[in-house]
Design a protein around this motif. Structure first.
Motif, short mmCIF file in Angstrom:
data_model
loop_
_atom_site.label_atom_id
_atom_site.label_comp_id
_atom_site.label_asym_id
_atom_site.label_seq_id
_atom_site.Cartn_x
_atom_site.Cartn_y
_atom_site.Cartn_z
N ASP A 6 22.26 52.89 13.15
CA ASP A 6 21.32 53.06 12.04
C ASP A 6 19.91 53.24 12.58
N ARG A 7 19.09 53.85 11.75
CA ARG A 7 17.67 53.97 12.10
C ARG A 7 16.98 52.63 11.94
N SER A 8 15.95 52.45 12.72
CA SER A 8 15.12 51.25 12.55
C SER A 8 14.25 51.44 11.30
N LEU A 9 13.56 50.39 10.93
CA LEU A 9 12.69 50.49 9.76
C LEU A 9 11.59 51.53 9.98
N GLY A 10 11.02 51.57 11.18
CA GLY A 10 10.00 52.58 11.49
C GLY A 10 10.58 53.99 11.46
N LYS A 12 13.15 54.99 9.60
CA LYS A 12 13.37 55.33 8.20
C LYS A 12 12.06 55.73 7.53
N LEU A 13 11.01 55.00 7.84
CA LEU A 13 9.70 55.32 7.28
C LEU A 13 9.22 56.69 7.75
N ALA A 14 9.41 56.98 9.04
CA ALA A 14 9.00 58.28 9.58
C ALA A 14 9.78 59.41 8.93
N LEU A 15 11.07 59.21 8.69
CA LEU A 15 11.88 60.24 8.05
C LEU A 15 11.46 60.46 6.61
N TRP A 16 11.17 59.38 5.89
CA TRP A 16 10.71 59.50 4.50
C TRP A 16 9.36 60.23 4.44
N ILE A 73 4.26 67.85 13.84
CA ILE A 73 3.95 66.53 14.41
C ILE A 73 4.80 65.46 13.73
N LEU A 74 4.88 65.50 12.40
CA LEU A 74 5.70 64.51 11.69
C LEU A 74 7.18 64.68 12.01
N GLY A 75 7.63 65.92 12.15
CA GLY A 75 9.03 66.17 12.53
C GLY A 75 9.33 65.64 13.92
N ALA A 76 8.39 65.79 14.82
CA ALA A 76 8.59 65.27 16.18
C ALA A 76 8.67 63.74 16.16
N ILE A 77 7.84 63.10 15.35
CA ILE A 77 7.89 61.64 15.25
C ILE A 77 9.22 61.20 14.65
N TYR A 80 11.88 61.66 17.29
CA TYR A 80 11.75 60.67 18.35
C TYR A 80 12.28 59.30 17.92
N THR A 81 12.17 58.98 16.64
CA THR A 81 12.62 57.68 16.13
C THR A 81 14.05 57.74 15.59
N ARG A 82 14.79 58.80 15.91
CA ARG A 82 16.17 58.92 15.43
C ARG A 82 17.03 57.83 16.08
#
Length: 88
Positions: A6-10, A12-16, A73-77, A80-82
């Protein structure tokens, strides 16, 4: 047995944030393009019409450029947090 990653909370936030920004970008581009496409050239000589269409077109182009940069930039973040596969 395979563990579900699963994704971490950060993450999930980055994806949203990325998806909300993508929705805003589509709305913004459509909002800029729709009025420009509705303009029609008037009959006769009117130099203001050309400036308005050109100015709106440049505004839309530069706006799309800025949205593409911020979106990448947001897509890269978000990428990276996948979720990562667990090490074996």
């Amino acid at each position: 047995m395979e563990d579900k990653v699963d994704r971490s909370l950060g993450g999930k936030l980055a994806l949203w944030v990325f998806w909300i920004f993508c929705t805003y970008s589509v709305w913004s581009v459509l909002n800029d393009i729709w009025p420009v496409s509705q303009m029609s050239a008037s009959i006769g000589f009117n130099p203001g019409v050309g400036k308005t269409i050109t100015g709106s077109g440049l505004h839309t182009l530069f706006g799309m450029l800025v949205l593409a940069i911020v979106g990448s930039i947001l897509g890269a973040i978000a990428w990276y947090t996948r979720p990562q596969a667990p090490e074996v």
